[in-house]
Design a protein around this motif. Structure first.
Motif, PDB file in Angstrom:
ATOM      1  N   SER A 499      -3.623   7.376   5.261  1.00  0.00           N
ATOM      2  CA  SER A 499      -4.599   6.300   5.103  1.00  0.00           C
ATOM      3  C   SER A 499      -6.007   6.782   5.420  1.00  0.00           C
ATOM      4  O   SER A 499      -6.218   7.693   6.235  1.00  0.00           O
ATOM      5  N   SER A 540      -8.767   3.621  -4.127  1.00  0.00           N
ATOM      6  CA  SER A 540      -8.182   3.368  -5.432  1.00  0.00           C
ATOM      7  C   SER A 540      -8.497   4.483  -6.407  1.00  0.00           C
ATOM      8  O   SER A 540      -9.622   5.007  -6.440  1.00  0.00           O
ATOM      9  N   ASP A 547      -6.580   0.393  -2.115  1.00  0.00           N
ATOM     10  CA  ASP A 547      -5.221  -0.112  -2.251  1.00  0.00           C
ATOM     11  C   ASP A 547      -4.581  -0.179  -0.868  1.00  0.00           C
ATOM     12  O   ASP A 547      -4.600   0.802  -0.095  1.00  0.00           O
ATOM     13  N   SER A 549      -0.926  -0.928   0.888  1.00  0.00           N
ATOM     14  CA  SER A 549       0.499  -1.022   0.603  1.00  0.00           C
ATOM     15  C   SER A 549       1.258  -1.312   1.877  1.00  0.00           C
ATOM     16  O   SER A 549       1.031  -0.668   2.911  1.00  0.00           O
ATOM     17  N   ILE A 551       5.249  -1.442   3.014  1.00  0.00           N
ATOM     18  CA  ILE A 551       6.573  -1.071   2.510  1.00  0.00           C
ATOM     19  C   ILE A 551       7.599  -1.324   3.604  1.00  0.00           C
ATOM     20  O   ILE A 551       7.419  -0.904   4.757  1.00  0.00           O
ATOM     21  N   THR A 609       7.816  -3.333  -1.750  1.00  0.00           N
ATOM     22  CA  THR A 609       6.425  -2.912  -1.615  1.00  0.00           C
ATOM     23  C   THR A 609       5.516  -4.037  -2.067  1.00  0.00           C
ATOM     24  O   THR A 609       5.657  -4.534  -3.192  1.00  0.00           O
ATOM     25  N   ARG A 611       1.635  -4.514  -2.800  1.00  0.00           N
ATOM     26  CA  ARG A 611       0.428  -3.695  -2.980  1.00  0.00           C
ATOM     27  C   ARG A 611      -0.741  -4.632  -3.316  1.00  0.00           C
ATOM     28  O   ARG A 611      -0.675  -5.414  -4.252  1.00  0.00           O
ATOM     29  N   TRP A 613      -4.928  -4.739  -4.048  1.00  0.00           N
ATOM     30  CA  TRP A 613      -6.154  -3.990  -4.366  1.00  0.00           C
ATOM     31  C   TRP A 613      -7.344  -4.919  -4.182  1.00  0.00           C
ATOM     32  O   TRP A 613      -7.360  -6.037  -4.696  1.00  0.00           O
TER      33      TRP A 613
END
Length: 622
Positions: A499, A540, A547, A549, A551, A609, A611, A613
């Motif tokens: 990240s 991105s 982005d 995410s 999970i 997931t 996600r 944006w």
């Protein structure tokens, strides 16, 4: 039925082509015309003999000529030259609807010989086997003068011509071909009317079918084809009766159609009177004088057809077609009728069209019914399309109502479950004599869960009512994410090392914190205990932004429904006992779209997931 306009245009074009050919190209026999002179005389009594008529005074005449509807017999004195090739000559007489036709010709000894033809003479007894009435004149060595006697109950135009046999046979073939095409057109109109009667159950098509059937029968008999089918019988009576019945059924059809357009009432009543007068001709033809019956029939039709045009121009309500279409068709019908009405009234001399006036009349009738068929079919198609559209709208409204009803049921169930569970915990704990730290913790969790549900419901209401106020400012997305992760305080919740360390964007910090909280809480709630939850934030690769995410492993069993997770009140059946509103991801989606970002839910290899944006800059919106 898929394209009635195309069928109508093809048939009308064919009909008009036949009519044009008949009017402009086709002519009665003229090739090699052998007639050098024609004179006419009238026998008012109808009983004079040839010697008596030889002493009568003949007047020069032009052909064709209007005859009929009187008891008189008409005599023609004709001068005919022999064919140059020595072949026989053919003397033809038309129309075939003539009762008695006699030819007087001198033989080699100077004696006058009589030959007979006409509708009263069966086909097998005629010297010339053809629907057309004719006489073969063989062994012509020099010009001859012959006498032709014609008596008829009713006719408008009569033509007489003499030709060499070869050109006459060729013309006979053209004559037959022309009528075959036109009669085929009438048969087509009958088939179409039957088809549309079955399709629409509109009685106007039954009326038209009956009318056209009698017109077809009338033309078959009028032009001599009935005699071919009945070679041993006289067809004169059948021709008379079928002709009158075609007039009766035609008037009834036109009145039935015209009634829909609401012409002036007085005109419609007069039109019904015409039908009554026309019907009177039927018993006259059967039981009295055919000449009177045919004369009445001709007079009624001569007056009724122009009257139809007057009714069309006074029509007030468009029904089976537009008023202008109705007026145009009936005006053409009146014009076409004039080619035999005016000669019948003695106003003008008959012409080639007079001999086949029913042909153009039939073509106009055919165009009328095809226009009617096409209009009704297109109207039905538009009605069907509108019905389908209305049905689709009703189905959409029903689906929306079902969704709303389901949402209300889910909301009621959720509130009853969450509020009831929390109150039960509080009631049971308070009922105890001593309040232990564990009891206080249970009360605190119940109140927190109840408060969370209430806040979620309020957030959903604010979203749907459009009361969100976005206050964009420069924020660090990574910093807010770190704060949310620390608040969860779960060892199994970790930030991915890939990240970014900073993620500056223009956004609303409260709303961004809210969507991150919902997504992470959703991952915690819908994953097995002790399983790892990974959060990552990267720059991105597409549009400028970041982005995020989240999970996690999904619970044992079937994966969540990716198509429903963003709808209101959706909850996995395996966590119904856990506190929750079913509004978390719905709120996430609405806020992300308000921030002009995107959110997606994916399930693969046992992992879920989410996600998100978010772009670098967000304009204010509500």
């Amino acid at each position: 039925m898929k394209d009635p306009w195309r069928i109508a245009m093809i048939c009308v074009t064919l009909g008009l082509a036949i009519a044009l050919w008949q009017a402009v190209i086709y002519r009665p026999p003229v090739a090699g015309n052998l007639m050098t002179d024609a004179q006419i005389a009238e026998d008012a009594s109808g009983e004079m003999t040839l010697p008596q008529m030889q002493r009568a005074r003949f007047q020069p005449t032009t052909l064709p000529v209007t005859l009929g509807y009187t008891p008189s017999a008409f005599w023609f004195r004709l001068s005919i030259a022999p064919p140059e090739d020595g072949s026989p000559a053919l003397l033809s007489v038309g129309l075939p609807h003539l009762d008695d036709v006699r030819l007087y010709r001198q033989d080699a000894a100077g004696h006058w010989q009589e030959s007979r033809s006409g509708d009263l003479i069966p086909y097998n007894q005629r010297s010339w086997k053809s629907p057309r009435l004719a006489f073969v004149m063989a062994h012509m060595e020099h010009a001859e003068t012959v006498y032709l006697r014609i008596s008829t109950s009713g006719s408008v135009g009569i033509n007489v011509a003499a030709q060499p046999l070869g050109p006459a046979l060729a013309d006979d073939l053209r004559y037959t071909l022309f009528h075959a095409l036109f009669l085929g057109l009438i048969v087509t109109s009958i088939v179409l009317s039957v088809t549309f009667l079955f399709y629409s159950h509109d009685l106007i098509f039954l009326n038209f079918m009956v009318s056209q059937s009698f017109i077809l029968a009338g033309l078959v008999t009028l032009h001599g084809y009935a005699s071919v089918f009945l070679p041993d019988q006289s067809t004169s009576s059948a021709t008379t009766l079928v002709g009158i019945l075609s007039g009766v059924t035609g008037i009834i059809f036109h009145l039935h159609l015209m009634k829909r357009f609401q012409p002036l009432r007085v005109l419609f009543v007069i039109g019904c009177a015409f039908a009554c007068f026309e019907f009177i001709a039927v018993p006259l033809a059967l039981f009295s004088d055919a000449r009177i019956a045919l004369g009445l029939h001709a007079s009624v039709m001569a007056a009724f057809l122009p009257f139809l045009g007057l009714m069309a121009w006074t029509a007030r309500v468009p029904a089976s077609m537009s008023l202008w279409s109705l007026r145009a068709i009936y005006s053409a019908l009146v014009v076409s009728a004039s080619v035999w009405i005016l000669p019948q009234l003695g106003i003008v001399q008959p012409n080639w069209m007079t001999l086949n006036g029913g042909v153009l009349h039939g073509v106009i009738n055919f165009g009328l019914i095809l226009s009617l068929l096409a209009y009704l079919t297109m109207r039905d198609r538009r009605a069907a399309e509108q019905s389908m559209l209305a049905m689709a709208q009703l189905q959409t409204e029903r689906a929306i109502q079902n969704q709303s009803f389901a949402a209300q049921q889910n909301l009621t169930w959720m509130l009853a479950h969450e509020v009831g569970t929390s109150l039960s915990v509080i009631r049971m704990t308070v009922a105890k004599e001593s309040m232990t730290p564990r009891s206080k913790s249970r009360i605190d969790r119940a109140i927190t869960g109840l408060d969370s549900v209430i806040r979620h419901c309020l957030d959903a209401d604010r979203i749907q009512s459009g009361h969100w106020q976005i206050s964009p400012t420069r924020i660090d997305l990574r910093q807010i994410l770190d704060q949310v992760i620390r608040q969860q305080d779960l060892p199994r919740l970790a930030l991915d090392r890939s990240s970014v360390t900073q993620a500056p964007i223009d956004g609303d910090p409260d709303l961004v914190r809210l969507i991150l909280t919902h997504v992470i809480e959703n991952a915690v709630k819908y994953s097995p205990a002790e399983s790892l939850i990974t959060v990552a934030i990267v720059k991105s690769t597409g549009p400028e932004g970041f982005d995020i995410s989240v999970i996690n492993r999904h619970l044992p069993g079937a994966a969540p429904d990716a198509h429903r997770v963003f709808t209101k009140f959706y909850r996995d059946d395996r966590v119904l006992a856990t506190s929750g509103s079913g509004l978390g991801l719905f709120i996430v989606r609405e806020i992300v779209e308000a921030l002009r970002g995107t959110v997606a839910f994916h399930v693969a290899d046992g992992n879920v997931t989410v996600r998100i944006w978010l772009q670098n800059s967000t304009r204010s919106s509500s």
